[in-house]
Write a protein that holds these residues in place. Structure first.
Motif, mmCIF file in Angstrom:
data_model
loop_
_atom_site.group_PDB
_atom_site.id
_atom_site.type_symbol
_atom_site.label_atom_id
_atom_site.label_comp_id
_atom_site.label_asym_id
_atom_site.label_seq_id
_atom_site.Cartn_x
_atom_site.Cartn_y
_atom_site.Cartn_z
ATOM 1 N N ALA A 52 -3.704 3.185 6.362
ATOM 2 C CA ALA A 52 -2.636 3.196 5.362
ATOM 3 C C ALA A 52 -3.235 3.129 3.964
ATOM 4 N N PRO A 53 -2.486 3.553 2.942
ATOM 5 C CA PRO A 53 -3.092 3.719 1.615
ATOM 6 C C PRO A 53 -3.204 2.476 0.741
ATOM 7 N N THR A 54 -2.328 1.489 0.903
ATOM 8 C CA THR A 54 -2.250 0.400 -0.070
ATOM 9 C C THR A 54 -3.345 -0.644 0.158
ATOM 10 N N SER A 55 -4.189 -0.851 -0.842
ATOM 11 C CA SER A 55 -5.303 -1.790 -0.717
ATOM 12 C C SER A 55 -4.856 -3.216 -1.008
ATOM 13 N N PHE A 56 -5.683 -4.168 -0.597
ATOM 14 C CA PHE A 56 -5.412 -5.572 -0.911
ATOM 15 C C PHE A 56 -5.449 -5.794 -2.413
ATOM 16 N N ASP A 57 -6.369 -5.136 -3.107
ATOM 17 C CA ASP A 57 -6.452 -5.274 -4.566
ATOM 18 C C ASP A 57 -5.167 -4.807 -5.238
ATOM 19 N N ALA A 58 -4.609 -3.696 -4.768
ATOM 20 C CA ALA A 58 -3.362 -3.195 -5.345
ATOM 21 C C ALA A 58 -2.221 -4.179 -5.115
ATOM 22 N N TRP A 59 -2.184 -4.747 -3.927
ATOM 23 C CA TRP A 59 -1.151 -5.737 -3.624
ATOM 24 C C TRP A 59 -1.328 -6.978 -4.497
ATOM 25 N N LEU A 60 -2.586 -7.421 -4.688
ATOM 26 C CA LEU A 60 -2.856 -8.584 -5.535
ATOM 27 C C LEU A 60 -2.387 -8.373 -6.965
ATOM 28 N N GLU A 61 -2.590 -7.181 -7.464
ATOM 29 C CA GLU A 61 -2.166 -6.883 -8.835
ATOM 30 C C GLU A 61 -0.654 -7.049 -8.969
ATOM 31 N N GLN A 62 0.088 -6.633 -7.934
ATOM 32 C CA GLN A 62 1.526 -6.800 -7.966
ATOM 33 C C GLN A 62 1.902 -8.282 -7.875
ATOM 34 N N GLU A 63 1.144 -9.067 -7.104
ATOM 35 C CA GLU A 63 1.387 -10.503 -7.029
ATOM 36 C C GLU A 63 1.174 -11.149 -8.402
ATOM 37 N N ARG A 64 0.157 -10.717 -9.117
ATOM 38 C CA ARG A 64 -0.090 -11.267 -10.452
ATOM 39 C C ARG A 64 1.068 -10.951 -11.387
ATOM 40 N N LYS A 65 1.569 -9.733 -11.304
ATOM 41 C CA LYS A 65 2.704 -9.344 -12.154
ATOM 42 C C LYS A 65 3.948 -10.153 -11.804
ATOM 43 N N ASN A 66 4.160 -10.350 -10.516
ATOM 44 C CA ASN A 66 5.322 -11.121 -10.077
ATOM 45 C C ASN A 66 5.253 -12.578 -10.548
ATOM 46 N N ALA A 67 4.011 -13.087 -10.650
ATOM 47 C CA ALA A 67 3.812 -14.465 -11.099
ATOM 48 C C ALA A 67 3.709 -14.570 -12.621
ATOM 49 N N GLY A 68 3.784 -13.420 -13.311
ATOM 50 C CA GLY A 68 3.686 -13.415 -14.762
ATOM 51 C C GLY A 68 2.309 -13.734 -15.274
ATOM 52 N N ARG A 69 1.281 -13.327 -14.500
ATOM 53 C CA ARG A 69 -0.099 -13.654 -14.885
ATOM 54 C C ARG A 69 -0.865 -12.395 -15.326
#
Length: 254
Positions: A237-254
C-alpha cells in the motif's frame, strides 16, 4: 452492487463502507447498532436480503480469555456464513492479519485463525485478506501496558499500513470474484515498534517512558524477527508511516 459490511461502525468497516458508497454501491451495515448481531445471528437474514458480497471487518469483545475469544469469533463467523448461505451470497471477504499462522499465544490471533478455518471449510466462496498492523498500533500497544508513566513495549518489526489503504483493498476485492487467499497487504516500509511508539508520542505531544523488553509486554518472543512481516508477493500500500505521522502532528497542532 449490494454489499454488506460486518463491523460497519468500526475503524475499518466504516472506511470500507464509505469507499464502496463513493463508488456507487448499495452498502448494508451489519452491527448491533444497525439491528444485526453476529454473536446471536439476530437480524442477519433481513440484513443480507439481496446481498451479493459480504466484507467481514468485525472485531470481538476485549478482555476475553483465549478460549473465549476463539469461541466468540467462531460463533459469530458461523452465524454469518449460515445466513449468507441462506441468502445466496456469492462472496465472503474476511479481513485477517499477517503472521497469525506463525504465532500461537495471542488470543486475538487464535480467533482470527478460527475464522479462517470456518471460511475455508464453508460453502460460501471466499477471499481472505491478511493485513499488517495499522500505523497507530505501536502507540496503542504502549498505552495498554503503561503504568506510572512507564510502558514496557516489545521490540517487534512491523510493516505498518494505513487503515484507509486497507479499506481500499477490501472494497476492491469485494467487488470482484472470490480469490481464496489474497496476498499479504502491507505498508511500504519496515519499522521498529519501539521507534514507532516514540515518534507517535512525540508527534502527539504525549509523554511516556518506553521500556523495550519482552518482560511485561503484551507480545511474546514468538513474534520477533520476521513473524509479523509480509511474505513474498505482498500487495504494498502507498501510505508511509512518516506520512501518517505528519498528519498526526497537524492534528495535534504541532
Amino acid at each position: 452492487m449490494r454489499i454488506a459490511v460486518a463491523g460497519a461502525t468500526g475503524n475499518i468497516g466504516a472506511r470500507t463502507a464509505a469507499v464502496l458508497e463513493r463508488a456507487g454501491h448499495d452498502v448494508v451495515g451489519i452491527s448491533r447498532k444497525q439491528g444485526a448481531d453476529l454473536s446471536t445471528g439476530e437480524g442477519l437474514d433481513a440484513a443480507l436480503a439481496g446481498v451479493e458480497a459480504v466484507v467481514d471487518a468485525s472485531n470481538g469483545p476485549e478482555g476475553l480469555s483465549f478460549p473465549e475469544t476463539v469461541a466468540w469469533f467462531g460463533g459469530a463467523t458461523a452465524n454469518l456464513l449460515a445466513a449468507e448461505e441462506r441468502a445466496g451470497v456469492r462472496h465472503h471477504v474476511l479481513l485477517s492479519i499477517v503472521g497469525i499462522h506463525r504465532t500461537e499465544g495471542n488470543a486475538h490471533y487464535g480467533g482470527k485463525r478460527e475464522q479462517e478455518r470456518l471460511i475455508e471449510a464453508g460453502n460460501v466462496p471466499w477471499t481472505i485478506v491478511p493485513a499488517t498492523q495499522f500505523h497507530d498500533f505501536a502507540a496503542m500497544a504502549a498505552s495498554w501496558t503503561a503504568q506510572d508513566g512507564v510502558a514496557p513495549i516489545a521490540p517487534l518489526l512491523l510493516r505498518p499500513i494505513a487503515p484507509d489503504d486497507v479499506a481500499a483493498v477490501l472494497a476492491l476485492v469485494a467487488t470482484g470474484e472470490p480469490r481464496g487467499r489474497f496476498a499479504d497487504v502491507a505498508g511500504p516500509e519496515t519499522e521498529d515498534m519501539v521507534d514507532m511508539a516514540r515518534r507517535t508520542l512525540q508527534a502527539r505531544g504525549q509523554t511516556l517512558k518506553l521500556r523495550p523488553t519482552w518482560d511485561g509486554a503484551i507480545f511474546g518472543e514468538e513474534m520477533a524477527g520476521n513473524a509479523l512481516l509480509p511474505g513474498t508477493g505482498a500487495h504494498i500500500a502507498p501510505t508511509s508511516f512518516d506520512a501518517w505521522l505528519e498528519q498526526e502532528r497537524k492534528n495535534a497542532g504541532r
